[in-house]
Design an enzyme around this catalytic site. Structure first.
Site, mmCIF file in Angstrom:
data_model
loop_
_atom_site.group_PDB
_atom_site.id
_atom_site.type_symbol
_atom_site.label_atom_id
_atom_site.label_comp_id
_atom_site.label_asym_id
_atom_site.label_seq_id
_atom_site.Cartn_x
_atom_site.Cartn_y
_atom_site.Cartn_z
ATOM 1 N N ASP A 272 30.760 -19.665 3.316
ATOM 2 C CA ASP A 272 31.607 -19.456 4.523
ATOM 3 C C ASP A 272 32.736 -20.016 4.615
ATOM 4 O OD1 ASP A 272 30.696 -17.136 7.010
ATOM 5 O OD2 ASP A 272 31.195 -19.588 7.906
ATOM 6 N N HIS B 149 22.773 -14.740 3.874
ATOM 7 C CA HIS B 149 24.318 -15.144 3.908
ATOM 8 C C HIS B 149 24.375 -16.756 3.748
ATOM 9 C CE1 HIS B 149 28.649 -16.032 4.862
ATOM 10 N NE2 HIS B 149 27.870 -16.655 6.113
ATOM 11 N N TYR C 135 38.372 -19.396 13.854
ATOM 12 C CA TYR C 135 37.923 -18.043 14.232
ATOM 13 C C TYR C 135 39.605 -17.487 14.897
ATOM 14 C CZ TYR C 135 33.947 -17.544 11.491
ATOM 15 O OH TYR C 135 32.371 -17.829 11.048
#
Length: 344
Positions: A153, A321, A263
């Protein structure tokens, strides 16, 4: 003109997805007004995090940051360095720490702002260039000149940049459900990937993402790990005790904001990462991909021959994921096969 179009699309996505997220948060508050802001007091570290079988808790300073890490194995053996993603911390690599400590000095680090690693206060402190430099300085700080770099990730986003800019530091790269930035940039223009990436736009907003993450005693973490589409399909290894470790970690002051700042800097990173060498990566790379990933389009996994010359791709069907926690048996097997010449 391109910047203008990008700016308009960016603002539109933030408004649309942000409004939807705000509406959902309001509905959640209406349904649970008495518990919406409730958070369990967590002053004591969960016992499982103190389990010595996972390794020894240590600290080291690199790039001006005091990093916390857990090391398992004999120092002096080849370094295997693990980089986690969002919303995780070193404990995401518990199965791999137990598996590879015999042949490697296995080190799972809390990335900048996560876990017990220092949390710089400003958004700009989480620019990808700084995150990359963290790892470039961490490897020699641990006493090594190179390593087997294992990432997932967000940790994968950093690892791709490390092998691009500091290939001498990486002997082998093991990547899990994290596309190279060039592959992701192409996919990001597709509607399917935009819809999967809705949360990135929501995370650009102030305050709301932190409220969403902590609401109802960090209920969002349960949804992320334990419900579709992002959640674990094999839930047997993700007990309430394990879930509590993540809630404990992200309940620390400033932890949610620090993680979200990755982010919030991602679109500011975009301009600087656009000008890169077109040379393919020559180091050996294993890409492990859980095929039921809710964050990335499946098609991206098999496009990495465009950026790497020495690449093996392993798909794990019916896997989420969170591949290294979901199917550690297969992940460890594929890693063993990939690295067999490295430890022989």
């Amino acid at each position: 003109m391109k910047k203008l179009i990008f700016g308009l699309v960016y603002c539109g996505m933030v408004i649309v997805f942000g409004s939807c997220a705000a509406l959902r948060a309001m509905c959640e508050f209406v349904k649970h007004p008495l518990t919406f802001f409730h958070q369990k007091k967590r002053d004591v570290q969960p016992e499982i995090l103190q389990d010595p079988s996972y390794g020894t808790h240590k600290y080291v300073t690199a790039n001006g940051i005091k990093f916390h890490y857990v090391a398992n194995g004999t120092e002096g053996k080849p370094l295997m360095l693990f980089l986690h993603g969002y919303p995780e911390f070193w404990f995401s690599w518990r199965y791999q720490l137990l598996e590879f400590c015999r042949d490697y000095y296995a080190v799972a680090v809390d990335l900048r702002g996560y876990g017990d690693t220092e949390r710089p206060p400003n958004q700009k402190d989480y620019h990808l260039d700084k995150l990359t430099q963290d790892i470039a300085e961490l490897i020699p700080a641990l006493g090594y000149s190179s390593c087997v770099l294992v990432a997932h990730d967000w940790g994968g986003g950093i690892a791709w940049k490390v092998i691009d800019s500091h290939p001498e530091l990486v002997d082998h790269l093991v990547m899990m459900n994290s596309p190279h930035h060039k592959i992701f940039a192409k996919a990001f223009s597709k509607w399917g990937q935009l819809m999967k990436s809705w949360y990135i736009f929501v995370f650009q907003l102030p305050y709301l993402p932190e409220i969403m993450m902590s609401a109802r005693d960090y209920k969002m973490l349960e949804r992320v790990f334990l419900s579709k589409p992002m959640g674990l399909i094999n839930k047997e290894g993700f007990s309430k005790e394990v879930m509590e470790t993540f809630k404990y970690t992200f309940s620390k002051p400033g932890a949610c904001t620090a993680a979200l700042n990755y982010y919030r800097m991602v679109f500011k990173t975009r301009a600087r990462t656009a000008h890169r060498s077109n040379d393919k990566i020559e180091k050996p790379i294993l890409l492990i991909w859980g095929d039921d990933d809710g964050a990335f389009l499946l098609e991206m996994a098999d496009q990495h021959n465009l950026v790497a010359t020495n690449l093996i791709v392993k798909h794990i069907p019916k896997c989420s994921h969170w591949v290294q926690q979901d199917r550690p048996d297969l992940v460890n097997q594929y890693m063993r096969e990939f690295l067999q010449d490295d430890v022989s």
